[in-house]
Structures are given as structure tokens and as C-alpha cells.
Design a protein around this motif. Structure first.
Motif, PDB file in Angstrom:
ATOM      1  N   ILE A 112       0.865  -1.182   0.000  1.00  0.00           N
ATOM      2  CA  ILE A 112       0.000   0.000   0.000  1.00  0.00           C
ATOM      3  C   ILE A 112       0.900   1.229   0.000  1.00  0.00           C
ATOM      4  CG2 ILE A 112      -1.763   1.312   1.255  1.00  0.00           C
ATOM      5  CD1 ILE A 112      -2.746  -1.299   2.475  1.00  0.00           C
ATOM      6  N   ASP A 113       0.768   2.023  -1.034  1.00  0.00           N
ATOM      7  CA  ASP A 113       1.578   3.241  -1.164  1.00  0.00           C
ATOM      8  C   ASP A 113       3.074   2.963  -0.993  1.00  0.00           C
ATOM      9  OD1 ASP A 113      -0.680   4.811  -1.592  1.00  0.00           O
ATOM     10  OD2 ASP A 113      -0.940   5.226   0.548  1.00  0.00           O
ATOM     11  N   ARG A 125      -2.943  -6.716   5.848  1.00  0.00           N
ATOM     12  CA  ARG A 125      -4.297  -6.154   5.868  1.00  0.00           C
ATOM     13  C   ARG A 125      -5.333  -7.177   5.405  1.00  0.00           C
ATOM     14  NH1 ARG A 125      -3.831  -0.431   6.063  1.00  0.00           N
ATOM     15  NH2 ARG A 125      -2.059  -0.147   7.459  1.00  0.00           N
ATOM     16  N   GLY A 129      -9.286  -7.613   3.584  1.00  0.00           N
ATOM     17  CA  GLY A 129      -9.898  -6.978   2.425  1.00  0.00           C
ATOM     18  C   GLY A 129     -10.462  -5.604   2.733  1.00  0.00           C
ATOM     19  N   HIS A 130     -11.059  -5.441   3.899  1.00  0.00           N
ATOM     20  CA  HIS A 130     -11.658  -4.161   4.275  1.00  0.00           C
ATOM     21  C   HIS A 130     -10.613  -3.067   4.453  1.00  0.00           C
ATOM     22  CE1 HIS A 130     -14.459  -1.328   6.080  1.00  0.00           C
ATOM     23  NE2 HIS A 130     -13.639  -1.190   7.092  1.00  0.00           N
ATOM     24  N   HIS A 131      -9.460  -3.401   4.999  1.00  0.00           N
ATOM     25  CA  HIS A 131      -8.417  -2.410   5.272  1.00  0.00           C
ATOM     26  C   HIS A 131      -7.312  -2.384   4.208  1.00  0.00           C
ATOM     27  CE1 HIS A 131     -10.038  -2.732   9.482  1.00  0.00           C
ATOM     28  NE2 HIS A 131     -10.006  -1.426   9.286  1.00  0.00           N
ATOM     29  N   SER A 132      -7.572  -2.972   3.050  1.00  0.00           N
ATOM     30  CA  SER A 132      -6.531  -3.043   2.021  1.00  0.00           C
ATOM     31  C   SER A 132      -6.503  -1.824   1.104  1.00  0.00           C
ATOM     32  CB  SER A 132      -6.708  -4.308   1.176  1.00  0.00           C
ATOM     33  OG  SER A 132      -7.937  -4.269   0.482  1.00  0.00           O
ATOM     34  N   ARG A 133      -7.514  -0.988   1.181  1.00  0.00           N
ATOM     35  CA  ARG A 133      -7.530   0.205   0.333  1.00  0.00           C
ATOM     36  C   ARG A 133      -6.761   1.329   1.019  1.00  0.00           C
ATOM     37  NH1 ARG A 133     -12.218  -2.353   0.377  1.00  0.00           N
ATOM     38  NH2 ARG A 133     -13.200  -1.041   1.959  1.00  0.00           N
ATOM     39  N   PRO A 134      -5.989   2.095   0.259  1.00  0.00           N
ATOM     40  CA  PRO A 134      -5.153   3.142   0.862  1.00  0.00           C
ATOM     41  C   PRO A 134      -5.924   4.120   1.752  1.00  0.00           C
ATOM     42  CG  PRO A 134      -4.594   2.879  -1.438  1.00  0.00           C
ATOM     43  CD  PRO A 134      -5.808   2.019  -1.192  1.00  0.00           C
ATOM     44  N   HIS A 135      -7.161   4.435   1.406  1.00  0.00           N
ATOM     45  CA  HIS A 135      -7.921   5.407   2.201  1.00  0.00           C
ATOM     46  C   HIS A 135      -8.574   4.781   3.436  1.00  0.00           C
ATOM     47  CE1 HIS A 135     -10.916   3.564  -0.429  1.00  0.00           C
ATOM     48  NE2 HIS A 135     -11.797   3.873   0.492  1.00  0.00           N
ATOM     49  N   GLN A 136      -8.564   3.460   3.540  1.00  0.00           N
ATOM     50  CA  GLN A 136      -9.221   2.769   4.650  1.00  0.00           C
ATOM     51  C   GLN A 136      -8.183   2.431   5.721  1.00  0.00           C
ATOM     52  OE1 GLN A 136     -12.306   2.640   4.966  1.00  0.00           O
ATOM     53  NE2 GLN A 136     -12.511   1.341   6.743  1.00  0.00           N
TER      54      GLN A 136
END
Length: 198
Positions: A108-109, A115, A117-124
Motif C-alpha cells: 500500500i503506497d 491487511r 480486504g476491508h483495510h486493504s484500500r489506501p484510504h481505509q
């Protein structure tokens, strides 16, 4: 890690985390997010039990996240304690550092992070402030890793890191991320130890 969880761990495992002349209310300073709290507690419990049984002087000097995995640095102990810490490091890559749910190490970045699935997005990136200690998971993890260490000895770390046909090609370190997986491993090894066909 939030201060409440840090204080609980520091109070319960003070002999592992502090020298004899520590001050009451001292904070150890775990350098990771709360999602690994149950894994850390299970590892500290296992270490404390083993150290007491073998009369070993063990001090955990640092606990932090590095390259998407938990790192536990220590001095003293024996090969079993070193292996227990290495197993925890392997397992942590399959536990979301934010919430404790099963996950995987992803980029991530530009940073490796464990992480779900829920916390795998950069904004989450918001932490779950309602995490609670999961005694069932902690007890199952301690029981399973104890049996792994006694069954495989020096080969325990390698055993948890490789895919196993008995577990449909899954790696035990991934399975140790959940209570159900810990129980499956314990049952399998317990049956092998007693010569029962699996």
C-alpha cells in the motif's frame, strides 16, 4: 497500539517486558497497530509459560511492525522461545494489523502491510477502536504452537511456513491466524502424536 491494550499487556507480562527495577505503570511501547494484540498476547503467554517451566530468563526488548510483519526482539531464552517468536512473525503476515481479521501482506503506497480486504484500500486506514481480547483464540494458539514446538523441535518454523498436503495445500502459519485453524492443527498433530490415522 492504543494505551489501554499496552497497559494490559505490560501489567500481565511485566517479567518479560521490564527489568526488575521498573516503575509501576510503565509503558512498554509496542510499535504496531492493535490488530496484532491477540497474537502478541498469545506469544507472550507461551513465552512466559515456557520460561517459567524451564527457569529461563527472557526479556522482550522490542515489538514492532517491519515489512508487513510483526517483529519481536528478545534476549535470553532458548531455541523454543526463538522459534515461537519466528512463528508469530510468520503468522502476523496473515493477520490484519488494523483489526485482527485474517489477511495478507500487501503493498500500500509502496509499503508492505498486513491487511484484510476491508483495510486493504489506501484510504481505509482507520483503526478499530473496539478490539477486544479473544481468549479462545489466544488459548487455541498457545495450545497449537506448544504442540508444534514439541512435535517438530528445530524444524518447527520451517514446518509452519511450507504448504502442507494434510491441510489442502495451506501453510500452517496462515491457519494459525484463526481459532479454527489453530484447533485444526492441534487436532491433526495430537492424532499423529498418539498414532491415530488422520
Amino acid at each position: 497500539m492504543n494505551n489501554f491494550i499496552e497497559r494490559l499487556l505490560a501489567d500481565q507480562y511485566r517479567t518479560l517486558l521490564f527489568s526488575k527495577d521498573f516503575s509501576e505503570g510503565a509503558i512498554f511501547g509496542f510499535e504496531c497497530n492493535d490488530g496484532w494484540a491477540n497474537l502478541i498476547e498469545a506469544t507472550l503467554r507461551l513465552t512466559q509459560q515456557h520460561a517459567e517451566l524451564k527457569a529461563l530468563d527472557v526479556k522482550v526488548t522490542q515489538v514492532k511492525e517491519k515489512f508487513g510483519q510483526l517483529r519481536i526482539y528478545h534476549r535470553g531464552g532458548d531455541g523454543s522461545i526463538g522459534a515461537a517468536f519466528e512463528i508469530a512473525e510468520s503468522v502476523s503476515g496473515s493477520v490484519c494489523e488494523m483489526c485482527g481479521m485474517p489477511g495478507a501482506a500487501i503493498c500500500i503506497d509502496g509499503w508492505l502491510q498486513a491487511r484484510c480486504g476491508h483495510h486493504s484500500r489506501p484510504h481505509q486506514i482507520a483503526r478499530d477502536e473496539n478490539l477486544k481480547s479473544d481468549e479462545n483464540y489466544i488459548a487455541s494458539y498457545v495450545e497449537a504452537v506448544n504442540l508444534i514446538l514439541s512435535f517438530f523441535g528445530e524444524g518447527a518454523v520451517l514446518w509452519v511456513q511450507q504448504e502442507r498436503t494434510a491441510f489442502a495445500g495451506r501453510r500452517p502459519c496462515e491457519m494459525l491466524a484463526t481459532e479454527e485453524g489453530c484447533q485444526t492443527i492441534f487436532t491433526f498433530l495430537n492424532r499423529l502424536e498418539h498414532g491415530v490415522g488422520v
